[in-house]
Design an enzyme around this catalytic site. Structure first.
Site, PDB file in Angstrom:
ATOM      1  N   CYS A  21       0.329  -1.303   0.316  1.00  0.00           N
ATOM      2  CA  CYS A  21       0.218   0.127  -0.090  1.00  0.00           C
ATOM      3  C   CYS A  21       1.203   0.934  -0.041  1.00  0.00           C
ATOM      4  O   CYS A  21       0.655   1.769  -0.486  1.00  0.00           O
ATOM      5  CB  CYS A  21      -1.094  -0.194   0.956  1.00  0.00           C
ATOM      6  SG  CYS A  21      -1.666  -0.932   1.252  1.00  0.00           S
ATOM      7  N   HIS A  79      -3.663   6.525   2.316  1.00  0.00           N
ATOM      8  CA  HIS A  79      -4.466   5.836   2.025  1.00  0.00           C
ATOM      9  C   HIS A  79      -5.749   5.601   2.506  1.00  0.00           C
ATOM     10  O   HIS A  79      -5.070   5.909   3.334  1.00  0.00           O
ATOM     11  CB  HIS A  79      -2.502   4.848   2.320  1.00  0.00           C
ATOM     12  CG  HIS A  79      -3.586   3.808   2.464  1.00  0.00           C
ATOM     13  ND1 HIS A  79      -3.429   3.164   0.738  1.00  0.00           N
ATOM     14  CD2 HIS A  79      -3.707   2.451   3.086  1.00  0.00           C
ATOM     15  CE1 HIS A  79      -3.637   1.527   0.775  1.00  0.00           C
ATOM     16  NE2 HIS A  79      -3.311   1.585   2.504  1.00  0.00           N
ATOM     17  N   ASN A 130     -10.503  -0.438   0.321  1.00  0.00           N
ATOM     18  CA  ASN A 130      -8.684  -0.340   0.621  1.00  0.00           C
ATOM     19  C   ASN A 130      -8.506  -0.983  -0.942  1.00  0.00           C
ATOM     20  O   ASN A 130      -7.740  -1.946  -1.688  1.00  0.00           O
ATOM     21  CB  ASN A 130      -8.290  -0.921   1.292  1.00  0.00           C
ATOM     22  CG  ASN A 130      -6.457  -0.940   1.262  1.00  0.00           C
ATOM     23  OD1 ASN A 130      -5.871  -0.845   0.158  1.00  0.00           O
ATOM     24  ND2 ASN A 130      -5.949  -1.622   2.707  1.00  0.00           N
TER      25      ASN A 130
END
Ligand code: UT7
Length: 322
Positions: A112, A249, A279
């Protein structure tokens, strides 16, 4: 001295929308739990497009937005943990599909945080004088590696791509990019690989899935996220009041809220789109930045910070003037 700036951005999500109600049909969960614990309402999941297809569409939009001749791109970096193949890299696949010159093209794996890693590398390569214009992409199809019987993970992850063109600048617009890793925490978020093959036996077929110790990653994220923002502000001698937005994020809206409280930063200036996308791993940051710019939430001259955290464990951030 060579400086860098953002020349254009683009993003792409697959058409299929999967709602929390859809998730209720396949695993023991509820729309109320998912929304209250994560902020997610729906997410996009690919049907037949692979990571290079999503990347290509996001890249084409970024090139158009930057209004550059694609032949001037001399560096392609794709941040992904879900490439079409172990090799060739997604960067090489899209280099061909975009019809770019024979240039440097490679993938980076920092989960990520991958897009921040790609930005850091591209920024330094351009500042060195060796490269002039970079296409950087964050793209992941985590639905390929999600166990849809595991409610701890399957309601969270989704698919998308985001892209950015960065290039040389007379003034310093990309002011600072930092990246870190703490490999001793790798067990908190990982995916098994294929077992080593004994040539004298037929290996058992295994399908690797993402595994996460959610609350440990939550604690890590809520520590490193505000820490990296404070570090960026210190390094660039910027006041937090000068930030128009923090575009982080999108792993959990509660992580973003907690970071805002720790930083004493207004929650309404924390960019949020997790409700619509879930996500999306390496795509999350460039998708959010592109959306913030296109929606007018970020305007030319605005200063914003970004941060990401994820498997590795890794984290990083950037402070940028548009
Ligand atoms: O992008 C990479 C970085 N990733 C992250 O930053 C993710 C960080 N972690 C998180 O966002 C949160 O930890 C989660 C959203 C993953 C989980 O939220 P939580 O509040 O930490 O829940 P938990 O794991 O502590 O679980 C609480 C309860 C458990 O039930 P019991 O044991 O208390 O009876 C879980 O089994 O919630 C249960 N649960 C669910 N219930 C309904 C876990 N997942 C679900 C679900 N639906 N999907």
């Amino acid at each position: 001295m060579i400086h860098t700036k953002i020349l254009g951005t683009g993003s792409y999500v697959p058409k299929r929308v999967v709602t929390n109600k859809d998730m209720e049909k396949i695993v023991e969960t509820s729309d109320a739990w998912i929304q209250s614990r994560t902020g997610i309402k729906s997410r996009h999941m690919t049907v037949d497009e692979n990571t290079s297809d999503l990347s290509l569409k996001a890249a084409e939009r970024a090139i158009k937005d930057a209004n550059i001749d694609r032949k001037d791109i001399d560096l392609v970096i794709v941040a992904t943990i879900t490439g079409d193949y172990p090799f060739p890299a997604v960067a090489q696949l899209i280099q061909r599909k975009l019809g770019l010159n024979e240039i440097t093209a490679f993938d980076v794996n920092a989960a990520c945080s991958g897009f921040i890693y790609a930005l850091n590398i591209a920024d330094k390569m351009i500042r060195s004088g060796a490269y002039k214009k970079a296409l950087i992409v964050g793209a992941d199809i985590l639905s390929k590696y999600t166990d849809f019987t595991d409610r701890n993970t399957c309601v969270l992850f989704a698919d998308a791509a985001g892209a950015m063109i960065i290039g040389e600048s007379d003034t310093e617009k990309i002011k600072k990019v930092v990246t870190y890793a703490k490999g001793d925490l790798e067990g908190f978020l990982s995916m098994d690989g294929y077992p080593l093959k004994d040539n004298f036996k037929t290996p058992e077929q295994v399908r690797p899935f993402v595994k996460m110790q959610g609350s440990d990653v939550f604690k890590f994220a809520t520590t490193v996220f505000p820490k990296v923002i404070k570090e960026l502000l210190d390094l660039t001698q910027t006041s937090i009041d000068d930030l128009s937005l923090i575009v982080a994020h999108q792993a959990n809206s509660r992580i973003i809220d907690k970071a805002a409280r720790t930083l004493a930063f207004p929650t309404e200036k924390m960019y949020l789109n997790i409700d619509r996308y879930g996500n999306t791993s390496a795509a999350s940051v460039p998708l959010a930045i592109d959306e913030a710019i296109k929606s007018g939430a970020l305007k030319k001259g605005d200063i914003f910070a970004t941060a990401a955290f994820g498997a590795g464990l890794t984290w990083g951030g950037a402070l940028i003037e548009l």
